[in-house]
Write a protein that holds these residues in place. Structure first.
Motif, short mmCIF file in Angstrom:
data_model
loop_
_atom_site.label_atom_id
_atom_site.label_comp_id
_atom_site.label_asym_id
_atom_site.label_seq_id
_atom_site.Cartn_x
_atom_site.Cartn_y
_atom_site.Cartn_z
N ALA A 1 54.45 39.73 -55.95
CA ALA A 1 55.09 38.34 -55.44
C ALA A 1 56.64 38.14 -55.71
O ALA A 1 57.37 37.46 -54.91
CB ALA A 1 54.50 37.22 -56.22
N LEU A 2 57.26 38.82 -56.79
CA LEU A 2 58.51 38.86 -57.05
C LEU A 2 59.38 39.53 -55.85
O LEU A 2 60.57 39.11 -55.57
CB LEU A 2 58.93 39.69 -58.50
N TYR B 1 56.77 29.99 -59.55
CA TYR B 1 56.44 31.36 -59.89
C TYR B 1 56.88 31.60 -61.32
O TYR B 1 55.96 32.49 -61.96
CB TYR B 1 57.51 32.34 -58.97
N VAL C 1 63.21 26.85 -51.53
CA VAL C 1 63.10 28.17 -52.41
C VAL C 1 63.26 28.04 -53.73
O VAL C 1 62.54 28.61 -54.70
CB VAL C 1 64.17 29.13 -51.78
N LYS C 2 63.94 26.92 -54.32
CA LYS C 2 63.90 26.72 -55.54
C LYS C 2 62.91 26.27 -56.28
O LYS C 2 62.63 26.64 -57.43
CB LYS C 2 65.05 25.72 -55.89
N LEU D 1 59.62 37.19 -53.26
CA LEU D 1 60.58 36.32 -53.45
C LEU D 1 62.09 36.65 -53.17
O LEU D 1 62.80 36.05 -52.74
CB LEU D 1 60.53 35.54 -54.84
N ASP E 1 62.78 38.85 -50.84
CA ASP E 1 63.16 39.05 -49.54
C ASP E 1 63.94 38.07 -49.07
O ASP E 1 64.08 36.84 -49.27
CB ASP E 1 61.72 38.93 -48.98
N ILE F 1 59.62 27.06 -55.12
CA ILE F 1 58.88 28.41 -55.25
C ILE F 1 59.26 29.24 -56.15
O ILE F 1 58.22 29.60 -56.97
CB ILE F 1 59.00 28.84 -53.72
N ILE F 2 60.41 29.55 -56.62
CA ILE F 2 60.90 30.41 -57.78
C ILE F 2 60.39 29.45 -59.23
O ILE F 2 60.08 30.25 -59.77
CB ILE F 2 62.22 30.57 -57.77
N LEU G 1 62.96 34.55 -47.27
CA LEU G 1 62.46 33.46 -48.07
C LEU G 1 63.78 32.83 -48.40
O LEU G 1 63.52 31.65 -48.42
CB LEU G 1 61.61 33.90 -49.11
N LYS G 2 64.69 33.26 -48.46
CA LYS G 2 65.99 32.65 -49.17
C LYS G 2 66.59 31.67 -47.91
O LYS G 2 67.01 30.59 -48.62
CB LYS G 2 67.22 33.56 -49.27
#
Length: 107
Positions: free
Chosen positions: A54-55, A76, A69-70, A58, A60, A72-73, A63-64
């Motif tokens: 998964a890291l 995670y 995205v923040k 992330l 990739d 999602i991070i 995804l950015k």
């Protein structure tokens, strides 16, 4: 005779005790705890590999460009932290149970 080997990489220690009918229940408890620890270890490795994959997902570049995205991070990092805390506590509890059952033989 009941023998238990401790250690893998470093120096191995072997504990041996004479067994009677009274101690056979405690041997079963020790073996159940050891098997539970082994299963937890394998599950922990599998879950850690999922988090590692998964890291890489992330990191990739596709995804950015996503909007959230923040979040999602953050999700995670939170879930990985919860997993690490749960994993350490679970292993600690199992090791305490094993030590308690083994110490019962020595008394």
């Amino acid at each position: 005779m009941f023998s238990l080997e401790e250690g893998f990489v470093k120096k191995k220690e072997i504990y041996s005790e004479h067994v009677n009918e009274y101690n056979s229940i405690n041997i079963a408890m020790v073996m159940l705890d050891i098997n539970h620890a082994k299963e937890l270890w394998y599950a922990s490795i599998l879950i850690f590999l999922v988090f590692t994959a998964a890291l890489f997902g992330l990191l990739d570049s596709r995804l950015k460009s996503k909007k959230h995205v923040k979040w999602i991070i953050a999700l995670y990092i939170t879930s990985f932290t919860i997993f690490i805390i749960w994993n350490i506590n679970s292993h600690k509890e199992i090791l305490e149970e094993i030590a308690q059952n083994i110490n019962f033989f020595k008394t």
